[in-house]
Design an enzyme around this catalytic site. Structure first.
Site, PDB file in Angstrom:
ATOM      1  N   CYS A 148      19.774 -13.399 -14.724  1.00 21.73           N
ATOM      2  CA  CYS A 148      19.284 -12.082 -14.563  1.00 21.73           C
ATOM      3  C   CYS A 148      20.458 -10.855 -14.691  1.00 21.73           C
ATOM      4  O   CYS A 148      20.232  -9.883 -15.145  1.00 21.73           O
ATOM      5  CB  CYS A 148      18.396 -11.850 -13.736  1.00 21.73           C
ATOM      6  SG  CYS A 148      16.920 -12.805 -13.174  1.00 21.73           S
ATOM      7  N   HIS A 194      18.402  -4.178 -11.614  1.00 25.94           N
ATOM      8  CA  HIS A 194      17.522  -5.140 -12.526  1.00 25.94           C
ATOM      9  C   HIS A 194      16.198  -5.349 -11.674  1.00 25.94           C
ATOM     10  O   HIS A 194      15.871  -4.824 -10.644  1.00 25.94           O
ATOM     11  CB  HIS A 194      18.076  -6.669 -11.798  1.00 25.94           C
ATOM     12  CG  HIS A 194      17.132  -7.871 -12.186  1.00 25.94           C
ATOM     13  ND1 HIS A 194      16.532  -7.996 -13.407  1.00 25.94           N
ATOM     14  CD2 HIS A 194      16.883  -8.841 -11.389  1.00 25.94           C
ATOM     15  CE1 HIS A 194      15.892  -9.179 -13.370  1.00 25.94           C
ATOM     16  NE2 HIS A 194      15.954  -9.657 -12.070  1.00 25.94           N
ATOM     17  N   ASN A 206       9.234  -8.848 -14.206  1.00 25.59           N
ATOM     18  CA  ASN A 206      10.704  -9.356 -14.212  1.00 25.59           C
ATOM     19  C   ASN A 206      11.049  -9.896 -15.697  1.00 25.59           C
ATOM     20  O   ASN A 206      10.417 -11.018 -15.769  1.00 25.59           O
ATOM     21  CB  ASN A 206      10.888 -10.338 -13.061  1.00 25.59           C
ATOM     22  CG  ASN A 206      12.375 -10.799 -13.175  1.00 25.59           C
ATOM     23  OD1 ASN A 206      12.940 -10.572 -14.137  1.00 25.59           O
ATOM     24  ND2 ASN A 206      12.634 -11.405 -11.996  1.00 25.59           N
TER      25      ASN A 206
END
Length: 317
Positions: A112, A243, A273
């Site tokens: 990520c 993020h 996500n």
């Protein structure tokens, strides 16, 4: 040494929207359960599009917005952890589709934290004179690596891509670089807390509570360090784009940083996500909607598998 800046942005998401109510028909969950724990309402899922398709679409928009010719691009890098192709790289395929001739092209996998890691890598390359313009992309098809029977993870993930054209120039604003110094690192002792393991059909898995505690207790000082290295106080930022893992994590970080009045990206609500795509996707949307002032300092900070992190303050294009 030349200064660098983000010259243009672009993003792309699949058309198909998967709602919490849709997921409630697939696994034992509910819209209320998902919203309370993650803040997510919808996510996009690619049906036919590949990671390369997503990356090329976002990169093409960023390149068009920059006004540059494909031949001007000397470096193409794609941050991804969900690519099915090992070789040629997604970056090489994107370069081919956009008609970028002869550029160095490579993929970067830092989970990520991939996009901000790739942005720093491109920044360093341009400052060293290896190229003058770069395409930096975060692209993920997380639906390919989702266990759709696991209610703790399938509710989180989405597909999409975001891209930035990064340019080097002599001189510029003497007070602040267009891309500030990176703060990055990892804690491999907790690397299995977020993982994608398996040879040909890996599945995303994580230790949710471990990641939540780590993110909400240890990341704020790293964000403050990135701001300090850039010479800007957190409260003076024009925007914060972290993020997009979980709305509860984002809200906890914002409270710890005491940044009332700063624009904060909350794209996780609509996109879920999207791993390495989440920061450029959210940033590009904020700029497109004119929610960030051109020239304003914006913190980019991503974190996740590894456990890894990378962040820097950039000047909003």
């Amino acid at each position: 040494m030349p200064r660098t800046r983000i010259a243009a942005l672009g993003h792309h998401q699949p058309d198909h929207v998967l709602t919490n109510h849709d997921l409630a028909g697939m696994v034992e969950t509910s819209d209320e359960w998902i919203r309370q724990r993650t803040g997510i309402v919808t996510r996009r899922v690619a049906r036919e599009e590949t990671v390369t398709d997503l990356a090329a679409a976002a990169a093409g928009k960023a390149l068009a917005a920059s006004g540059l010719d494909p031949a001007d691009i000397g470096l193409v890098t794609v941050a991804t952890c969900s690519a099915q192709d090992r070789c040629p790289s997604i970056a090489a395929q994107v370069a081919g589709r956009l008609g970028v001739p002869g550029a160095v092209a490579f993929d970067l996998n830092n989970g990520c934290a991939g996009f901000t890691t790739a942005l720093a890598t491109a920044d360093h390359s341009l400052r060293a004179g290896a190229a003058r313009h770069a395409l930096v992309v975060g692209a993920e098809k997380m639906s390919d690596v989702t266990d759709w029977t696991d209610r703790s993870t399938c509710v989180l993930l989405g597909d999409g891509a975001g891209a930035a054209v990064v340019s080097a120039e002599e001189g510029g604003d003497a007070g602040r670089d267009g891309i500030g110094p990176v703060v990055w690192g990892s804690d491999p002792t907790r690397g299995d807390a977020v993982r994608l393991k398996g040879a040909w059909r890996p599945r995303f898995a994580q230790e949710g509570q471990t990641v939540f505690r780590w993110a909400t207790t240890e990341l704020a000082p790293l964000i403050e360090r990135a701001c300090e290295k850039a010479g800007v106080a957190p409260g003076d930022l024009g925007g914060i784009v972290t993020h997009q893992a979980n709305l509860r994590i984002i809200e906890s970080l914002v409270r710890r940083l005491s940044v009332d009045g700063v624009v904060v990206a909350r794209d996780v609500v609509d996109s879920g996500n999207t791993s390495a795509a989440s920061v450029p996707l959210a940033l590009s949307k904020l700029v497109e909607r004119r929610e960030l002032e051109p020239g304003a300092p914006v913190l980019l900070f991503s974190f996740g598998g590894g456990l890894s992190w990378a962040g820097q303050v950039v000047t909003c294009p």
